[in-house]
Design an enzyme around this catalytic site. Structure first.
Site, PDB file in Angstrom:
ATOM      1  CG  ASP A 170      -8.324   0.236   2.848  1.00  0.00           C
ATOM      2  OD1 ASP A 170      -9.098  -0.604   2.358  1.00  0.00           O
ATOM      3  OD2 ASP A 170      -7.090   0.088   2.866  1.00  0.00           O
TER       4      ASP A 170
ATOM      5  CE  LYS B 147      -4.184  -2.060   1.866  1.00  0.00           C
ATOM      6  NZ  LYS B 147      -5.259  -2.028   2.856  1.00  0.00           N
TER       7      LYS B 147
HETATM    8  P1  NAP Z   1      -0.378  -3.469  10.089  1.00  0.00           P
HETATM    9  O1  NAP Z   1      -0.009  -2.195   9.429  1.00  0.00           O
HETATM   10  O2  NAP Z   1       0.586  -4.618  10.105  1.00  0.00           O
HETATM   11  O3  NAP Z   1      -0.763  -3.090  11.624  1.00  0.00           O
HETATM   12  C1  NAP Z   1      -1.042  -4.114  12.559  1.00  0.00           C
HETATM   13  C2  NAP Z   1      -1.613  -3.474  13.821  1.00  0.00           C
HETATM   14  O4  NAP Z   1      -2.017  -4.532  14.715  1.00  0.00           O
HETATM   15  C3  NAP Z   1      -0.602  -2.618  14.594  1.00  0.00           C
HETATM   16  O5  NAP Z   1      -1.293  -1.547  15.185  1.00  0.00           O
HETATM   17  C4  NAP Z   1      -0.093  -3.613  15.654  1.00  0.00           C
HETATM   18  O6  NAP Z   1       0.425  -2.975  16.812  1.00  0.00           O
HETATM   19  C5  NAP Z   1      -1.368  -4.341  15.980  1.00  0.00           C
HETATM   20  N1  NAP Z   1      -1.133  -5.642  16.601  1.00  0.00           N
HETATM   21  C6  NAP Z   1      -0.582  -6.737  16.032  1.00  0.00           C
HETATM   22  N2  NAP Z   1      -0.539  -7.738  16.923  1.00  0.00           N
HETATM   23  C7  NAP Z   1      -1.080  -7.261  18.075  1.00  0.00           C
HETATM   24  C8  NAP Z   1      -1.295  -7.831  19.369  1.00  0.00           C
HETATM   25  N3  NAP Z   1      -0.944  -9.092  19.646  1.00  0.00           N
HETATM   26  N4  NAP Z   1      -1.882  -7.062  20.297  1.00  0.00           N
HETATM   27  C9  NAP Z   1      -2.236  -5.787  20.057  1.00  0.00           C
HETATM   28  N5  NAP Z   1      -2.038  -5.179  18.840  1.00  0.00           N
HETATM   29  C10 NAP Z   1      -1.462  -5.923  17.878  1.00  0.00           C
HETATM   30  O7  NAP Z   1      -1.733  -4.075   9.492  1.00  0.00           O
HETATM   31  P2  NAP Z   1      -2.943  -3.254   8.816  1.00  0.00           P
HETATM   32  O8  NAP Z   1      -2.732  -3.190   7.367  1.00  0.00           O
HETATM   33  O9  NAP Z   1      -3.127  -2.018   9.597  1.00  0.00           O
HETATM   34  O10 NAP Z   1      -4.161  -4.266   9.054  1.00  0.00           O
HETATM   35  C11 NAP Z   1      -4.716  -4.480  10.360  1.00  0.00           C
HETATM   36  C12 NAP Z   1      -5.910  -5.402  10.236  1.00  0.00           C
HETATM   37  O11 NAP Z   1      -6.953  -4.767   9.521  1.00  0.00           O
HETATM   38  C13 NAP Z   1      -5.596  -6.705   9.497  1.00  0.00           C
HETATM   39  O12 NAP Z   1      -6.222  -7.764  10.168  1.00  0.00           O
HETATM   40  C14 NAP Z   1      -6.248  -6.515   8.150  1.00  0.00           C
HETATM   41  O13 NAP Z   1      -6.666  -7.730   7.579  1.00  0.00           O
HETATM   42  C15 NAP Z   1      -7.422  -5.639   8.506  1.00  0.00           C
HETATM   43  N6  NAP Z   1      -7.900  -4.819   7.374  1.00  0.00           N
HETATM   44  C16 NAP Z   1      -9.171  -5.025   6.934  1.00  0.00           C
HETATM   45  C17 NAP Z   1      -9.669  -4.272   5.875  1.00  0.00           C
HETATM   46  C18 NAP Z   1     -11.074  -4.506   5.396  1.00  0.00           C
HETATM   47  O14 NAP Z   1     -11.418  -4.061   4.297  1.00  0.00           O
HETATM   48  N7  NAP Z   1     -11.904  -5.154   6.185  1.00  0.00           N
HETATM   49  C19 NAP Z   1      -8.862  -3.310   5.255  1.00  0.00           C
HETATM   50  C20 NAP Z   1      -7.572  -3.122   5.741  1.00  0.00           C
HETATM   51  C21 NAP Z   1      -7.097  -3.892   6.803  1.00  0.00           C
HETATM   52  P3  NAP Z   1       1.999  -2.656  16.965  1.00  0.00           P
HETATM   53  O15 NAP Z   1       2.239  -1.339  16.301  1.00  0.00           O
HETATM   54  O16 NAP Z   1       2.203  -2.637  18.439  1.00  0.00           O
HETATM   55  O17 NAP Z   1       2.747  -3.788  16.283  1.00  0.00           O
END
Ligand code: NAP
Length: 264
Positions: free
Chosen positions: A101, A65
């Protein structure tokens, strides 16, 4: 025939082809949407080759992204502010970046958020898009993150509040990856998000989705408020991409049916 697709690495799990091809079929459009598994090292050269191969646009997902935004010739205000793109459009020899998004979350909410307290859990890519979208829509946004310095940095950049711990709110958005791992029990998930022992607020959005209800969905469903799942947000961001590429209203019901566990 026009082509579109989703670039990711890995991308095998993506439900976007089923959803977008259902939309094209419903609208009688001769389009085909494919999965494009592309490693980061090949991302830029692959994207640049797509328009000449008949592609009108693509979605991009993890881990592309940021690269998609940086590669584009021009960007929408949302993509510019978020610094990441999930949609690229190819026209007149130019690549335009958009972040659907953000708009997809607001469409999935289907209720005004102006003046309401909104808490975003997570300061990664999804958290960033959610916080920006809610702030743009007039909510009083705060952000919490497991790693506090990331939330503090995002809060400062967007002019929102950094929550040291999740507190009372009206709209809660889970933008962490908690719930992606099916083995995680509800109490473990709530503890990891600082929500143990708290009742669900009026509106809960869990961006995470999978084969089974997520722990946060299960928790939120026991409350009196609304629960919006990640699949609905997926549908709404896809609908916005569809409209950008085709100029037509998206058939949201057909898209929803294609990704629902009982559909397709
Ligand atoms: P990302 O950039 O990798 O961010 C991951 C986030 O999750 C960070 O804030 C991380 O915190 C946190 N995290 C990971 N493990 C954790 C734990 N054990 N306890 C607490 N916090 C934790 O990922 P992203 O792209 O933002 O995506 C996040 C989620 O949203 C994914 O599951 C993705 O599939 C979903 N999503 C869905 C859509 C949709 O259309 N429905 C669109 C986009 C994303 P730290 O900074 O502390 O590591």
């Amino acid at each position: 025939m026009a082509l579109a697709g989703v670039l990711g690495y890995p991308v095998g799990h993506s439900r976007s082809p089923a959803m977008m091809n259902a939309a094209f079929l419903e609208c009688g459009l001769d389009w085909n949407y494919v999965k494009l598994p592309v490693p980061p090292a090949l991302f830029a050269e692959t994207v640049r080759a797509l328009p000449a191969s008949g592609y009108a646009g693509v979605n991009v997902t993890i881990p592309h992204k940021l690269a998609a935004f940086e590669l584009a010739d021009e960007a929408s205000p949302a993509a510019e502010a978020i610094g990441a793109a999930n949609t690229l459009s190819f026209a007149n020899g130019r690549i335009r970046a958009e972040n659907t998004d953000a708009g997809g979350l607001l469409e999935a909410l289907e209720e005004p958020v102006a003046g309401r307290r909104a808490l975003v859990l997570g300061a990664g890519g999804a958290g960033r898009a959610a916080a920006w979208a809610l702030r743009e829509a007039g909510a009083e946004v705060s952000v919490w993150n497991r790693t506090p310095r990331r939330a503090a940095a995002l809060a400062e950049e967007l002019g929102i509040t950094h929550a040291a711990a999740p507190g009372p709110t009206e709209v809660l958005v889970n933008a962490t990856s908690i719930g992606l791992t099916p083995a995680l029990e509800e109490d473990e998930a709530l503890a990891a998000l600082g929500l143990a022992g708290t009742p669900p607020p009026e509106t809960v959005v869990d961006l995470v989705y999978g084969e089974r209800p997520t722990p946060l969905w299960t928790w939120a469903s026991r409350g009196d408020g609304r629960v919006v799942g990640g699949l609905e947000v997926l549908v709404r961001q896809g609908a916005l991409s569809f409209e950008l590429w085709t100029g037509q209203p998206a058939p949201v019901d057909a898209m929803r049916h294609a990704v629902s566990p009982s559909g397709a």
